[in-house]
Write a protein that holds these residues in place. Structure first.
Motif, PDB file in Angstrom:
ATOM      1  N   GLU A   1      46.907 123.351  53.796  1.00 31.69           N
ATOM      2  CA  GLU A   1      47.788 123.224  54.953  1.00 31.69           C
ATOM      3  C   GLU A   1      48.582 121.931  54.847  1.00 31.69           C
ATOM      4  O   GLU A   1      48.164 120.987  54.177  1.00 31.69           O
ATOM      5  CB  GLU A   1      46.979 123.210  56.251  1.00 31.69           C
ATOM      6  CG  GLU A   1      46.244 124.501  56.547  1.00 31.69           C
ATOM      7  CD  GLU A   1      45.502 124.419  57.880  1.00 31.69           C
ATOM      8  OE1 GLU A   1      44.649 125.284  58.120  1.00 31.69           O
ATOM      9  OE2 GLU A   1      45.771 123.491  58.656  1.00 31.69           O
ATOM     10  N   GLY A   2      49.715 121.868  55.552  1.00 29.94           N
ATOM     11  CA  GLY A   2      50.460 120.625  55.607  1.00 29.94           C
ATOM     12  C   GLY A   2      49.777 119.643  56.544  1.00 29.94           C
ATOM     13  O   GLY A   2      48.965 120.018  57.382  1.00 29.94           O
TER      14      GLY A   2
ATOM     15  N   ARG B   1      55.188 129.941  48.603  1.00 29.87           N
ATOM     16  CA  ARG B   1      53.989 129.133  48.789  1.00 29.87           C
ATOM     17  C   ARG B   1      53.400 128.686  47.451  1.00 29.87           C
ATOM     18  O   ARG B   1      52.820 127.610  47.343  1.00 29.87           O
ATOM     19  CB  ARG B   1      52.934 129.922  49.562  1.00 29.87           C
ATOM     20  CG  ARG B   1      53.279 130.185  51.022  1.00 29.87           C
ATOM     21  CD  ARG B   1      53.316 128.895  51.853  1.00 29.87           C
ATOM     22  NE  ARG B   1      52.128 128.080  51.681  1.00 29.87           N
ATOM     23  CZ  ARG B   1      50.981 128.281  52.320  1.00 29.87           C
ATOM     24  NH1 ARG B   1      50.883 129.246  53.198  1.00 29.87           N
ATOM     25  NH2 ARG B   1      49.951 127.486  52.103  1.00 29.87           N
ATOM     26  N   TYR B   2      53.543 129.508  46.456  1.00 28.87           N
ATOM     27  CA  TYR B   2      53.015 129.197  45.122  1.00 28.87           C
ATOM     28  C   TYR B   2      54.058 129.564  44.070  1.00 28.87           C
ATOM     29  O   TYR B   2      54.780 130.548  44.215  1.00 28.87           O
ATOM     30  CB  TYR B   2      51.718 129.976  44.840  1.00 28.87           C
ATOM     31  CG  TYR B   2      50.632 129.705  45.848  1.00 28.87           C
ATOM     32  CD1 TYR B   2      50.498 130.509  46.981  1.00 28.87           C
ATOM     33  CD2 TYR B   2      49.760 128.639  45.682  1.00 28.87           C
ATOM     34  CE1 TYR B   2      49.514 130.248  47.919  1.00 28.87           C
ATOM     35  CE2 TYR B   2      48.772 128.373  46.619  1.00 28.87           C
ATOM     36  CZ  TYR B   2      48.660 129.175  47.734  1.00 28.87           C
ATOM     37  OH  TYR B   2      47.689 128.916  48.664  1.00 28.87           O
TER      38      TYR B   2
ATOM     39  N   LEU C   1      51.999 119.536  45.038  1.00 26.92           N
ATOM     40  CA  LEU C   1      52.277 120.232  46.286  1.00 26.92           C
ATOM     41  C   LEU C   1      53.516 119.571  46.880  1.00 26.92           C
ATOM     42  O   LEU C   1      53.546 118.355  47.079  1.00 26.92           O
ATOM     43  CB  LEU C   1      51.097 120.095  47.244  1.00 26.92           C
ATOM     44  CG  LEU C   1      51.259 120.742  48.625  1.00 26.92           C
ATOM     45  CD1 LEU C   1      51.282 122.260  48.481  1.00 26.92           C
ATOM     46  CD2 LEU C   1      50.129 120.322  49.558  1.00 26.92           C
TER      47      LEU C   1
ATOM     48  N   GLY D   1      55.358 121.486  56.986  1.00 26.22           N
ATOM     49  CA  GLY D   1      55.098 122.855  56.589  1.00 26.22           C
ATOM     50  C   GLY D   1      53.846 122.912  55.737  1.00 26.22           C
ATOM     51  O   GLY D   1      53.255 121.875  55.433  1.00 26.22           O
ATOM     52  N   PRO D   2      53.444 124.119  55.317  1.00 27.86           N
ATOM     53  CA  PRO D   2      52.219 124.267  54.529  1.00 27.86           C
ATOM     54  C   PRO D   2      52.375 123.841  53.079  1.00 27.86           C
ATOM     55  O   PRO D   2      51.383 123.632  52.387  1.00 27.86           O
ATOM     56  CB  PRO D   2      51.934 125.759  54.622  1.00 27.86           C
ATOM     57  CG  PRO D   2      53.280 126.377  54.823  1.00 27.86           C
ATOM     58  CD  PRO D   2      54.069 125.398  55.631  1.00 27.86           C
TER      59      PRO D   2
END
Lengths: 110, 116
Positions: free
Chosen positions: A42-43, B9-10, B88, B108-109
């Protein structure tokens, strides 16, 4: 030159006790400081902030203390709960944006 | 209110390729910042965009670039990928207050980029 330092990569605390996360900075131009919490995948999520003109800010179980003369801030979590297990980042903020520390992995043990 | 979204996301790429990452900020947020997170370096600031203009830039090589569109969505591009670019990549948006001092950033994620 690392402007924000979190010297403890990890910290283990028993559930119910106080967790104290520390952060040191070198940039005296920071106007405010923030703490973020990050779970895996998660961020980061915002936790609490403090202006450079204050020495304490409290929000529920979280309290941030700022010692400007020592260029040191700390985050206190009381009482520590299992859901508090995460990586905690402190950040200094100013006109140039945010500068983060490398994070401290807090582990709350039952 | 929807949060900050990042796509994909990836991502897996090979050395020498280029990649584009996308970020959609929270509605009403006009500032978008990009960060790189690696285990050894923590969170490092890449750049910030506000009203389609780059407002701040971190200490990264020119292979890292970005842009912001009129709807505040932002893209980040990395050209000639290197193994060390595996990280990331986080995007954060904030609502401008007129001064940077109290802008809380919402993250964000992230996009997990692996360079082989």
């Amino acid at each position: 030159d690392q402007q924000v330092k979190q010297n403890s990569p990890s910290l283990s605390v028993q559930e119910g006790r106080i967790s104290i996360l520390n952060c040191d900075y070198t940039n005296s131009m920071f106007d405010y400081f923030l703490w973020y919490k990050k779970y895996p995948a998660e961020g980061p999520t915002f936790l609490i902030s403090i202006s450079s003109i204050k020495d304490k800010n409290e929000d529920g179980r979280f309290t941030v203390f700022l010692n400007k003369s020592a260029k040191h801030l700390s985050l206190h979590i009381v009482p520590s709960q299992p859901g508090d297990s995460a990586v905690y980042f402190c950040a200094g903020g100013g006109a140039d944006g945010l500068t983060f520390g490398k994070g401290t992995h807090l582990i709350i043990q039952p | 209110k929807a949060g900050v979204t990042q796509t994909p996301r990836y991502l897996i790429k090979t050395r020498g390729q280029q990649v584009t990452l996308s970020c959609s900020p929270i509605s009403g947020h006009r500032s978008v910042s990009w960060y790189q997170q690696t285990p050894g370096q923590g969170l490092q600031f890449l750049f910030e965009y506000f009203s389609e203009t780059q407002r701040n830039k971190g200490n990264f090589p020119g292979r890292f670039s970005g842009r912001q569109f009129s709807n505040s969505r932002s893209e980040m591009n990395v050209s000639t990928l290197e193994l060390g670019d595996s990280a990331l990549y986080l995007c954060a948006s904030s609502k401008p207050s007129g001064r940077a001092k109290t802008d809380t950033q919402y993250f964000g994620p992230g996009t997990r980029l692996t360079v082989l």
